[in-house]
Design a protein around this motif. Structure first.
Motif, PDB file in Angstrom:
ATOM      1  N   THR A 169       0.796  -1.084  -0.314  1.00 32.46           N
ATOM      2  CA  THR A 169      -0.100   0.547   0.019  1.00 32.46           C
ATOM      3  C   THR A 169       0.912   1.251   0.042  1.00 32.46           C
ATOM      4  OG1 THR A 169      -0.599   0.086   2.381  1.00 32.46           O
ATOM      5  CG2 THR A 169      -2.041  -0.820   1.073  1.00 32.46           C
ATOM      6  N   TRP A 170       0.332   1.951  -0.442  1.00 37.48           N
ATOM      7  CA  TRP A 170       0.720   3.262  -0.567  1.00 37.48           C
ATOM      8  C   TRP A 170       0.022   4.470  -0.861  1.00 37.48           C
ATOM      9  CZ3 TRP A 170       2.298   6.663  -5.054  1.00 37.48           C
ATOM     10  CH2 TRP A 170       1.449   6.375  -6.479  1.00 37.48           C
ATOM     11  N   GLU A 184      -7.411   0.598   8.243  1.00 33.90           N
ATOM     12  CA  GLU A 184      -7.802   0.517   6.305  1.00 33.90           C
ATOM     13  C   GLU A 184      -7.716   1.313   5.696  1.00 33.90           C
ATOM     14  OE1 GLU A 184     -11.738  -0.103   5.742  1.00 33.90           O
ATOM     15  OE2 GLU A 184     -12.389   0.230   7.108  1.00 33.90           O
ATOM     16  N   PRO A 185      -7.401   2.334   3.846  1.00 34.73           N
ATOM     17  CA  PRO A 185      -7.685   3.392   4.439  1.00 34.73           C
ATOM     18  C   PRO A 185      -8.535   4.058   4.919  1.00 34.73           C
ATOM     19  CG  PRO A 185      -8.022   1.530   2.255  1.00 34.73           C
ATOM     20  CD  PRO A 185      -8.120   1.018   3.334  1.00 34.73           C
ATOM     21  N   LEU A 186      -9.227   4.013   4.753  1.00 28.26           N
ATOM     22  CA  LEU A 186     -10.219   5.248   5.087  1.00 28.26           C
ATOM     23  C   LEU A 186     -10.288   5.293   6.044  1.00 28.26           C
ATOM     24  CD1 LEU A 186     -13.517   7.214   4.840  1.00 28.26           C
ATOM     25  CD2 LEU A 186     -14.670   5.242   5.911  1.00 28.26           C
ATOM     26  N   VAL A 187      -9.885   4.921   7.974  1.00 25.56           N
ATOM     27  CA  VAL A 187      -9.886   5.284   8.474  1.00 25.56           C
ATOM     28  C   VAL A 187      -8.601   5.358   8.653  1.00 25.56           C
ATOM     29  CG1 VAL A 187      -9.441   3.943  10.890  1.00 25.56           C
ATOM     30  CG2 VAL A 187     -11.285   3.328   9.367  1.00 25.56           C
ATOM     31  N   VAL A 199      -5.384  -3.840  -0.937  1.00 31.32           N
ATOM     32  CA  VAL A 199      -6.349  -4.232   0.587  1.00 31.32           C
ATOM     33  C   VAL A 199      -7.765  -4.021  -0.199  1.00 31.32           C
ATOM     34  CG1 VAL A 199      -4.371  -3.867   2.138  1.00 31.32           C
ATOM     35  CG2 VAL A 199      -6.192  -1.454   1.304  1.00 31.32           C
ATOM     36  N   GLY A 200      -8.345  -4.070  -1.133  1.00 35.52           N
ATOM     37  CA  GLY A 200     -10.025  -3.753  -2.137  1.00 35.52           C
ATOM     38  C   GLY A 200     -10.602  -2.436  -1.391  1.00 35.52           C
ATOM     39  N   ALA A 201      -9.413  -1.853  -0.732  1.00 33.07           N
ATOM     40  CA  ALA A 201     -10.517  -0.191  -0.638  1.00 33.07           C
ATOM     41  C   ALA A 201      -9.142   0.664  -0.989  1.00 33.07           C
ATOM     42  CB  ALA A 201     -10.935  -0.325   1.185  1.00 33.07           C
ATOM     43  N   PRO A 223      -2.145   2.355  -9.333  1.00 29.97           N
ATOM     44  CA  PRO A 223      -2.054   3.707  -8.622  1.00 29.97           C
ATOM     45  C   PRO A 223      -1.747   3.426  -6.993  1.00 29.97           C
ATOM     46  CG  PRO A 223      -4.228   2.709  -8.612  1.00 29.97           C
ATOM     47  CD  PRO A 223      -3.683   1.666  -9.394  1.00 29.97           C
ATOM     48  N   PRO A 224      -1.414   4.273  -6.210  1.00 33.91           N
ATOM     49  CA  PRO A 224      -1.344   4.240  -5.134  1.00 33.91           C
ATOM     50  C   PRO A 224      -2.901   3.945  -4.385  1.00 33.91           C
ATOM     51  CG  PRO A 224      -2.419   6.697  -5.545  1.00 33.91           C
ATOM     52  CD  PRO A 224      -1.926   5.888  -6.661  1.00 33.91           C
TER      53      PRO A 224
END
Lengths: 289, 289, 289
Positions: free
Chosen positions: A98-99, A236-239, A184-186, A123-124
């Protein structure tokens, strides 16, 4: 799940992320700009993580193996970045890493444009920028015309007074594009402004507060991007994107109250990133669309 | 000379080094990493020296003519470093110039490995790093099998709880290798950790104290390396390495007491490097093996 | 206009410049050295402007279109700078853009010399440096023998105790050379020292005061150069150079009084750049030759 229980669950995840970073001191690696890299590293440490900065593909890819996440910032470019950054993006993708991308000055300079365009394919996981940068990235990646929900439209309201609101559609399109390719699917996009905005492509979160002094020190945004990568190592990305933005909003308010100019503000900001509690961060106002 | 009179003489040399730097403001040149170079320069100035940073061989070699010593740190690499750093090491050697190496992230990335391996032939006068880096360098240079006192052995205890102790043998081997090639006939290795360790290849000095906040700012170790070069401009390698480590231990303790987070800690550290007295530094606990 | 009314008019222009920067937040772009670029950006922000740092010609020239002025500092060189900097100087000239040069370490390293010599044909609008650097630049550009007022002479007094005074003739010659090529029809040279000196090639202004702590932090001079570019975005070269130097002298005096070492001095300096009033700056002692 109703909005109230959704918000309550979100607040728990935010508190968890803040605590997890402090307990597990995750390494987030940065390929970042030369002006603000010292503040990026110090902010990651102050948030509780650890930092490593690299520029060569072999170094970045080796370090990515031991890092929890990564951060790329295109603020200051050297000639070899033009080949190195696409190669790194490809290898991070291939290795499922992830980045976070900070598309600083997106739209200025043909080298930067070539680099940012290349990220479309690999993409990131999170993009963090200001409204103009998110709108520019959305346009560069041609997402409007590929998005069945807004066919053929161009980003609207670039000159709107409320900059962040002008980038809502672009931010959602970019976030959906990130999610499609995410290991990570998100994915998530964070737009910094007077009221910060975070989206996973579906829901939109507005995060009021913070300090106007953030625009009077260099690297406030870059270091927020770096800390977002630190949080992405444990959440996770949103959090991760919401937690980092809230941490910065609360810390910058504390720092403004304790300082008497931009010099003491930066010092107090690093202290506040270190001292603000997970509960203070998680109790922040969050406006969910 | 007995251990007591040895220690007394050492303390005098340490006090002398601290004072000499403040009175003669020696120039130490750095080829160092982009994250922490500002702190390296500010720490050298706060210790009483002056600073210059360069990257091109012609610039480095010209500046070396007017500098009292030099500092090389391989933390962040650019492509041209692969040729520039071996060339610089060779020319410093040929011109009889002393230098301190900080082998940051030794073992990560094939470019860094190639650069560090090349230093075997034209080595620094002092190496300062953490235990893992010293062990990695000892292995890269193949010193264990060339050392008649520990024939064929590999560094032991890499995973030991006390990291610094795990690097004692490697540190001694590296120090003896440095001494063999040193323009001043001696070398030293400093291993940073909870209890710092310094050796000239024969005796081992343990330096307790310091502050855990040193690991919460970026560049604490790099700037200690830079200040070690400042001291190497006025003192022999062993005294320079011990003096710089003790200065940092005392200054970081003062800074921790005066600060309330990593932002104010860094500010207070620079102030303390400036204000701590030579007597305070020389009176430090030193455990001699 | 008599000397009194000249000085009164000058003070009005200085107050105007300080206020204009704070009200219009002009962008000054920097191509600057890696050690001090963070302080350059933070000082420009603290003075009231905004900052952008770039290294690639396409990036620099694109950003110059939206910047009020530019700043180039040759302190730390990378190989590609040898071609990039002459190209940038040429394009800034062709596009009629103003810029400030900081000839850090002029005379050291053949790459730096080649770059600085190339600026003779497409020179900056303002040069800011110490006495040795101004004297070196005057010699590199061969201005003494081309100057009918001092035919064939070499800079005198390089080893004079009062360094700044030793550079008066060189500073005047360089300033006249800058004026000849200036897109705004005028140039200025600022020589930093115990008593700063500014000249437009005709009059000479001495600016007493400031703090000796400025030499104990890295980047004091570089960041003054950056802030000079910020002022050049709103004022003519002579007024910009004098205003920036006076702002720094007053701010550094305030910072010295409030600090207890180089760490707290730098923090207090940024705060003072932000808080010092235009009236305090404009009321400074100015000795006009």
């Amino acid at each position: 799940m109703g909005d109230d229980s959704y918000a309550a669950a979100l607040r728990e995840q935010i508190a968890q992320a803040v605590n997890d970073v402090r307990e597990t001191t995750p390494l987030a690696q940065s390929f970042t700009n030369f002006v603000t890299m010292n503040l990026v590293a110090n902010a990651q440490l102050a948030a509780g993580g650890t930092a490593a900065m690299s520029f060569l593909p072999d170094d970045v890819i080796d370090t990515a193996e031991i890092a929890g996440s990564n951060y790329i910032n295109v603020g200051t470019l050297l000639p070899f970045f033009k080949d190195a950054l696409p190669e790194i993006a490809y290898k991070l993708h291939k290795n499922g890493k992830t980045w976070v991308l900070d598309p600083v000055a997106a739209g200025i300079g043909k080298t930067r444009t070539a680099i940012l365009e290349s990220f479309r394919t690999y993409p990131p996981t999170i993009v963090r920028g200001n409204a103009s940068e998110i709108i520019a990235l959305d346009a560069m990646w041609g997402l409007a015309q590929h998005d069945s929900t807004v066919p053929g439209t161009r980003p609207a309201g670039v000159e709107a007074v409320d900059e962040v609101d002008s980038a809502v559609d672009a931010a959602k399109r970019v976030a959906r594009h990130l999610a499609k390719y995410s290991p990570v699917g998100a994915g998530a996009v964070a737009v910094s402004g007077a009221v910060d905005l975070v989206t996973d492509g579906e829901r939109v979160f507005r995060l009021p507060g913070g300090s106007a002094m953030m625009t009077k020190i260099t690297g406030a945004g870059c270091s927020l991007g770096g800390v977002t990568a630190t949080y992405l190592a444990v959440a996770e990305p949103l959090v991760a994107a919401i937690s980092a933005s809230l941490l910065y909003n609360r810390a910058s308010e504390i720092a403004e109250a304790k300082s008497s100019g931009p010099g003491s503000f930066q010092v107090a900001l690093l202290d506040a990133l270190w001292n603000v509690t997970a509960e203070e961060v998680a109790a922040s106002e969050i406006i969910i669309d």
